[in-house]
Design a protein around this motif. Structure first.
Motif, PDB file in Angstrom:
ATOM      1  N   ASP A   1      23.044  -1.597   9.365  1.00  0.00           N
ATOM      2  CA  ASP A   1      23.452  -2.338  10.562  1.00  0.00           C
ATOM      3  C   ASP A   1      24.504  -3.394  10.235  1.00  0.00           C
ATOM      4  N   ARG A   2      24.382  -4.028   9.073  1.00  0.00           N
ATOM      5  CA  ARG A   2      25.364  -5.050   8.672  1.00  0.00           C
ATOM      6  C   ARG A   2      26.415  -4.496   7.719  1.00  0.00           C
ATOM      7  N   ASN A   3      26.356  -3.190   7.481  1.00  0.00           N
ATOM      8  CA  ASN A   3      27.295  -2.529   6.571  1.00  0.00           C
ATOM      9  C   ASN A   3      27.321  -3.254   5.214  1.00  0.00           C
ATOM     10  N   LYS A   4      26.132  -3.550   4.714  1.00  0.00           N
ATOM     11  CA  LYS A   4      26.008  -4.321   3.468  1.00  0.00           C
ATOM     12  C   LYS A   4      25.299  -3.481   2.416  1.00  0.00           C
ATOM     13  N   LEU A   5      25.956  -3.340   1.273  1.00  0.00           N
ATOM     14  CA  LEU A   5      25.400  -2.551   0.172  1.00  0.00           C
ATOM     15  C   LEU A   5      25.582  -3.327  -1.130  1.00  0.00           C
ATOM     16  N   VAL A   6      24.473  -3.783  -1.705  1.00  0.00           N
ATOM     17  CA  VAL A   6      24.497  -4.573  -2.935  1.00  0.00           C
ATOM     18  C   VAL A   6      23.735  -3.815  -4.020  1.00  0.00           C
ATOM     19  N   LEU A   7      24.335  -3.748  -5.199  1.00  0.00           N
ATOM     20  CA  LEU A   7      23.739  -2.957  -6.279  1.00  0.00           C
ATOM     21  C   LEU A   7      23.619  -3.774  -7.555  1.00  0.00           C
ATOM     22  N   SER A   8      22.913  -3.200  -8.528  1.00  0.00           N
ATOM     23  CA  SER A   8      22.721  -3.847  -9.827  1.00  0.00           C
ATOM     24  C   SER A   8      22.888  -2.835 -10.947  1.00  0.00           C
ATOM     25  N   GLN A   9      23.771  -3.162 -11.866  1.00  0.00           N
ATOM     26  CA  GLN A   9      23.906  -2.325 -13.062  1.00  0.00           C
ATOM     27  C   GLN A   9      22.875  -2.723 -14.106  1.00  0.00           C
ATOM     28  N   ARG A  10      22.572  -4.009 -14.186  1.00  0.00           N
ATOM     29  CA  ARG A  10      21.627  -4.497 -15.191  1.00  0.00           C
ATOM     30  C   ARG A  10      20.219  -3.954 -14.957  1.00  0.00           C
ATOM     31  N   LEU A  11      19.804  -3.904 -13.685  1.00  0.00           N
ATOM     32  CA  LEU A  11      18.464  -3.390 -13.405  1.00  0.00           C
ATOM     33  C   LEU A  11      18.366  -1.916 -13.754  1.00  0.00           C
ATOM     34  N   GLN A  12      19.472  -1.185 -13.518  1.00  0.00           N
ATOM     35  CA  GLN A  12      19.467   0.232 -13.869  1.00  0.00           C
ATOM     36  C   GLN A  12      19.381   0.390 -15.378  1.00  0.00           C
ATOM     37  N   ALA A  13      20.175  -0.418 -16.105  1.00  0.00           N
ATOM     38  CA  ALA A  13      20.150  -0.366 -17.564  1.00  0.00           C
ATOM     39  C   ALA A  13      18.781  -0.806 -18.093  1.00  0.00           C
ATOM     40  N   ARG A  14      18.206  -1.791 -17.408  1.00  0.00           N
ATOM     41  CA  ARG A  14      16.878  -2.275 -17.819  1.00  0.00           C
ATOM     42  C   ARG A  14      15.821  -1.186 -17.654  1.00  0.00           C
ATOM     43  N   ALA A  15      15.877  -0.508 -16.510  1.00  0.00           N
ATOM     44  CA  ALA A  15      14.914   0.559 -16.255  1.00  0.00           C
ATOM     45  C   ALA A  15      15.047   1.672 -17.287  1.00  0.00           C
TER      46      ALA A  15
END
Length: 336
Positions: free
Chosen positions: A208-222
């Motif tokens: 609805d707000r056209n907002k997309l926030v991501l994380s590279q660190r969390l992916q690397a951590r996982a």
């Protein structure tokens, strides 16, 4: 008589459903007149050109923004393509709305006379013409897919397309996303990341707000967490000292070496044993992948209480042998 607008007809342009509507109404009028003539010998009022025009206007052209329709391309122009959707005017597909990806050849997306779905993205103008989009339908599917990815805690491939003081902008399946600097594995020269493909997890996906926030660190951590197992000896680096223990970086993830897990003997001062930047070998004591917590220990490497406090370098140098010997002892010990 009602005129067809140039946006949909002129010259010998390809005929559409509107032509068939015209023929059907004419056929209906002729049948009705013939039927009425057969039933009565009385004179019947004629069906005038004005009546015929009104009949055409009464056709259902109730196109609305957000409605999905079927249509065919019948003419290309530099700005897009005209689409026959069976209305009194052709719909228009802007080039920018043909796909989420850059379009170099519109004919590859909407071949002439090939029927497909379109989404109406504007209200009809004075001539009844609407704008349609393929891109918006594709974006809906992308948002639905990303919501599923977030729910399953999966990662998605992204491509870095820009940099600002807060982080980097990325392309995610045609959507524009953002990775904050604090969630990047490389937080130094962000300019060098432009054009690179990364893997990231989704922090927030708000259609609805056209907002997309991501994380590279969390992916690397996982990913790194998945490589660790309880009892494993790993190398790391001291990155922080607190009264309750030592924080150790393990190649992308941080674990806690609690003060009670350092030695079998009481540790009076951490600063006398550790310093930030110091390499260290530790054993994984506990893993909580859901909470992202890693508990470490070094006291299992001691041959006697306090050895690590007295001979840190020696314990670290022989850590592999010590851990192997401990593992063999634990394996050989009879179960109780």
């Amino acid at each position: 008589m009602r005129r067809f607008h140039r946006s949909s007809w002129h010259g010998d342009r390809r005929r559409s459903a509107s032509d068939f509507n015209f023929i059907l109404i004419l056929f209906f009028v002729l049948i009705t007149m013939n039927s009425n003539s057969s039933r009565s010998q009385k004179a019947q009022p004629s069906f005038s050109a004005e009546d015929f025009a009104k009949a055409l206007e009464q056709q259902d052209y109730d196109f609305r923004k957000g409605q999905k329709v079927r249509g065919k391309a019948f003419e290309y122009v530099s700005e897009g393509a005209y689409i026959d959707i069976g209305g009194k005017s052709a719909a228009f597909l802007p080039l920018a709305e043909a796909s989420v990806k850059p379009v170099s050849n519109l004919a590859e997306i909407v071949p002439i006379d090939e029927e497909r779905d379109f989404l109406i993205v504007s209200e009809p103008n004075d001539e009844g013409q609407v704008k349609v989009s393929i891109r918006q339908m594709e974006l809906r599917k992308v948002w639905e897919h990303l919501a599923q990815v977030q729910e399953n805690n999966e990662s998605v491939p992204v491509r870095v397309i820009g940099v600002n003081k807060g982080g980097v902008t990325v392309n995610v399946e045609g959507l524009r996303g953002f990775i904050p600097r604090s969630h990047l594995s490389e937080r130094g020269n962000l300019e060098q990341l432009i054009g690179q493909n990364l893997s990231a997890t989704i922090l927030e996906a708000d259609r609805d707000r056209n907002k997309l926030v991501l994380s590279q660190r969390l992916q690397a951590r996982a990913k790194r967490m998945g490589q660790l197992v309880v009892g494993q000896l790993v190398e790391g680096e001291v990155v922080g000292l607190k009264p309750f223990g030592v924080f150790v970086d393990l190649n992308g993830v941080t674990g806690l070496l609690h003060i009670n897990q350092i030695s079998q003997k009481y540790v009076a001062s951490l600063q006398t044993v550790f310093q930030v930047g110091q390499p260290i070998k530790v054993v994984i004591a506990e893993l909580d992948e859901w909470k992202g917590r890693i508990s470490l220990t070094t006291k299992v490497l001691e041959n006697y209480p306090g050895e690590i406090l007295e001979k840190m370098d020696e314990v670290m140098a022989t850590a592999e042998e010590r851990r192997s010997a401990k593992s063999e002892t634990e394996t050989a010990a009879p179960s109780t």
